[in-house]
Write a protein that holds these residues in place. Structure first.
Motif, PDB file in Angstrom:
ATOM      1  N   LEU A  85     -53.159 -10.275  47.936  1.00  0.00           N
ATOM      2  CA  LEU A  85     -54.379 -10.614  46.581  1.00  0.00           C
ATOM      3  C   LEU A  85     -53.267  -9.166  45.652  1.00  0.00           C
ATOM      4  O   LEU A  85     -54.060  -9.329  44.355  1.00  0.00           O
ATOM      5  CB  LEU A  85     -55.938  -9.712  46.502  1.00  0.00           C
ATOM      6  N   SER A  86     -53.083  -8.460  46.046  1.00  0.00           N
ATOM      7  CA  SER A  86     -52.018  -7.322  45.117  1.00  0.00           C
ATOM      8  C   SER A  86     -51.764  -7.683  43.830  1.00  0.00           C
ATOM      9  O   SER A  86     -51.144  -7.326  42.914  1.00  0.00           O
ATOM     10  CB  SER A  86     -51.717  -6.263  45.421  1.00  0.00           C
ATOM     11  N   LYS A  87     -50.373  -8.732  44.334  1.00  0.00           N
ATOM     12  CA  LYS A  87     -50.042  -9.283  43.461  1.00  0.00           C
ATOM     13  C   LYS A  87     -49.893 -10.107  42.668  1.00  0.00           C
ATOM     14  O   LYS A  87     -49.865 -10.011  41.329  1.00  0.00           O
ATOM     15  CB  LYS A  87     -48.961 -10.606  44.211  1.00  0.00           C
ATOM     16  N   GLN A  88     -51.441 -10.743  42.714  1.00  0.00           N
ATOM     17  CA  GLN A  88     -52.237 -10.811  41.750  1.00  0.00           C
ATOM     18  C   GLN A  88     -52.239  -9.956  40.157  1.00  0.00           C
ATOM     19  O   GLN A  88     -52.302 -10.686  39.433  1.00  0.00           O
ATOM     20  CB  GLN A  88     -53.003 -12.438  42.676  1.00  0.00           C
ATOM     21  N   VAL A  89     -52.869  -9.165  41.370  1.00  0.00           N
ATOM     22  CA  VAL A  89     -53.282  -8.700  39.407  1.00  0.00           C
ATOM     23  C   VAL A  89     -52.766  -7.709  39.219  1.00  0.00           C
ATOM     24  O   VAL A  89     -52.497  -7.522  38.197  1.00  0.00           O
ATOM     25  CB  VAL A  89     -54.711  -7.051  40.365  1.00  0.00           C
ATOM     26  N   MET A  90     -51.249  -7.803  39.763  1.00  0.00           N
ATOM     27  CA  MET A  90     -50.638  -6.758  38.949  1.00  0.00           C
ATOM     28  C   MET A  90     -50.126  -7.669  37.753  1.00  0.00           C
ATOM     29  O   MET A  90     -49.609  -7.226  36.987  1.00  0.00           O
ATOM     30  CB  MET A  90     -49.162  -6.277  40.300  1.00  0.00           C
ATOM     31  N   GLU A  91     -49.691  -8.824  37.899  1.00  0.00           N
ATOM     32  CA  GLU A  91     -49.330  -9.736  37.415  1.00  0.00           C
ATOM     33  C   GLU A  91     -50.495  -9.895  36.248  1.00  0.00           C
ATOM     34  O   GLU A  91     -50.320 -10.777  35.062  1.00  0.00           O
ATOM     35  CB  GLU A  91     -48.814 -11.416  37.971  1.00  0.00           C
TER      36      GLU A  91
END
Length: 551
Positions: free
Chosen positions: A192-198
């Motif tokens: 999920l962290s990857k998704q919000v970073m993107e």
């Protein structure tokens, strides 16, 4: 999810994803500040601590700030550091470095050899006593967004999909858990962290994150050789010029030692086999003598964030924040990040509490961002910010000399001759074509000191329900054989410490790329190191994965 299967919703003040040190600290601090706040903490492991793996020598700074009377409350910090030695290894010997040139910030006296899994289990009891709702076995598979694109919550507890992703006969769609703020404390390379970073471009203006792969075994050794509180760190052999990294050997309780090797994932040679480097390390005479007559009782692996201060992304977004290793707060030369993770959880909780008290929700917690960068975490990372770049660009011995000098000048004068050095590119981009390197011939494990991967994975107590969709997803299924195999000798066969990936060649048939997702110990190395960036690590259904006893 199909439109015919709606999800139930539950509302909280704060939703926290991940029951590691940062998530638990955030939950505890929120309830310390306001017992009436509703706080839920979701953990993908079968229990709190099941997916926690760390060295670990714990700096109690974070615990002191969060629960000052932790000793009276029975925190499992039972083994204070008594000896602290650093060695440079050659194939047949070692040189112990003197302690006087080492900057004071590297001193481990006053720290504790701990199982962070057990520390997190204890923190969970403290959180529950305060009224935090903790749900283990609840993977968070999706983010829920509000009308204006802000993060409103997560989807947790989706079970029963068939292997093709369709709902099975016992399908459960999960629930939407919504909060005024959502804190992502997933650890390194969280999905999920990857998704919000993107989505929110949180890396804009900041350096790429750098990583290491840490592999660890717990051994029970001869009591005559056991020295509780003794810690050793080594550099040099077996990695040499092939990769950066080093080892740790920590004497814990109950005649146990925690032994591990960290391999920096910016290595160029795709023939490098980190797991086999770890197994070879145990045959060094100094290490073999320590382990002689002992037995391995547990194994695990996980990625480590190593980028430091330069690689911290923007840590807030509309509706939430990145905590701990979701952002990357490890102090690389100290090999410590748990204290910073706990401090980040405390800081995020204080920012969220102030915002909720002021009637705000779903905005950016800018106070948290400033607290991390300007407070104890930022100060801790700032002093050592150049050690990893010097190591990456100039090698081990330059790092020891120039990195040591840089830590001294930063500690004494808040000044660096090097300014702030940059990381050039991702670890995946550092991988070079296989034709540029000779294959590495690794000795066969002997079954006494060294073990094959699948045998060791059994000691991680990993289990995945085989009927579910593979949580390791290929963006393009053709790339492993069409691109990675001819160009890079398909390094997934080697960089994975659990034997998940295979290239299977059969007579008369083209090679096949096989994903044994049941073996996955959730280290995330594939998501980081794949040179084509073709592998996406996502969460399996809740409770699956390793079940570490006391890592």
């Amino acid at each position: 999810m199909t439109e015919q299967t709606p999800r139930e919703q539950m509302e909280y003040d704060v939703v926290i994803v991940g029951a590691g040190p940062s998530g638990l600290s955030a939950a505890i601090r929120l309830k310390q500040l306001d017992p009436d706040l509703s706080v839920v903490l979701l953990e993908k492991g079968s229990e709190v601590g099941a997916h926690i793996l760390s060295g670990a020598v714990l700096d109690p700074a974070g615990l002191n700030a969060l629960i000052p009377d932790w000793k009276e409350k029975g925190a499992p910090l039972n083994t204070p550091v008594t000896e602290d030695h650093f060695f440079v290894l050659t194939p047949a010997g070692q040189t112990m470095l003197p302690s006087w040139p080492v900057p004071k910030l590297m001193d481990n006296h006053g720290n504790y050899v701990v199982s962070m899994g057990n520390v997190c289990r204890w923190l969970a009891t403290q959180a529950e006593e305060l009224g935090v709702e903790i749900f283990p076995g609840m993977s968070c598979s999706e983010l829920v967004y509000g009308e204006n694109g802000e993060v409103r919550g997560v989807v947790a507890g989706e079970f029963g999909k068939n292997a093709d992703g369709t709902p099975g006969p016992s399908y459960e769609p999960g629930m939407e858990l919504l909060g005024k703020y959502v804190m992502l404390a997933e650890g390194v390379r969280g999905s999920l962290s990857k998704q919000v970073m993107e989505k929110f471009d949180l890396r804009k203006g900041y350096g790429p994150q750098k990583y290491g792969l840490g592999m660890k075994e717990i051994w029970e050794i001869d009591p005559a050789k056991h020295k509780p509180g003794r810690i050793w760190h080594t550099m040099g052999w077996p990695l040499g010029k092939n990769a950066g990294g080093g080892s740790f050997i920590y004497h814990a309780e109950n005649n146990q030692v925690f032994i591990g090797l960290v391999v920096h994932l910016n290595y160029e040679n795709p023939h490098l086999y980190p797991y086999q480097e770890f197994q070879r390390f145990k045959h060094h005479p100094m290490v073999a003598e320590l382990l002689k007559g002992g037995k391995r009782v547990a194994y695990g692996a996980r990625a480590i964030s190593e980028g430091g201060y330069q690689s911290l992304p923007k840590m807030v977004f509309p509706g939430g924040a990145l905590l701990g290793c979701s952002a990357g707060m490890v102090n690389v030369p100290r090999i410590k990040g748990n204290h910073n993770a706990m401090l980040s959880g405390k800081a995020a909780a204080e920012a969220a509490h102030a915002a909720i008290k002021a009637g705000r929700q779903s905005d950016e917690l800018s106070d948290y961002e400033q607290s991390v960068r300007k407070g104890p975490i930022g100060q801790d990372l700032w002093k050592v910010r150049n050690v990893k770049p010097i190591w990456s660009h100039l090698g081990l011995y330059a790092s020891m000399a120039l990195g040591g000098l840089d830590m001294w000048t930063n500690s004494l004068f808040n000044f660096s001759f090097f300014g702030t050095m940059k990381h050039h590119q991702t670890d995946a981009a550092d991988t070079k074509p296989a034709r540029d390197f000779a294959p590495i011939d690794y000795p066969k494990p002997d079954g006494v000191l060294s073990f094959d991967r699948l045998t060791n994975v059994a000691f991680s107590f990993t289990n995945h329900e085989e009927s579910q969709p593979a949580h390791l997803k290929l963006k393009d299924p053709a790339i492993p054989i069409a691109v990675n195999l001819p160009k890079y000798a398909e390094p997934a066969q080697r960089y994975c410490p659990a034997g998940v990936y295979e290239v299977v060649s059969e007579a008369g048939r083209d090679p096949r790329f096989v994903i044994n997702f049941q073996n996955c110990v959730h280290c995330k190395t594939c998501d980081i190191k794949d040179p084509s960036q073709n592998i996406d690590w996502t969460t399996p259904q809740g409770g699956d994965g390793p079940n570490y006893p006391n890592m």
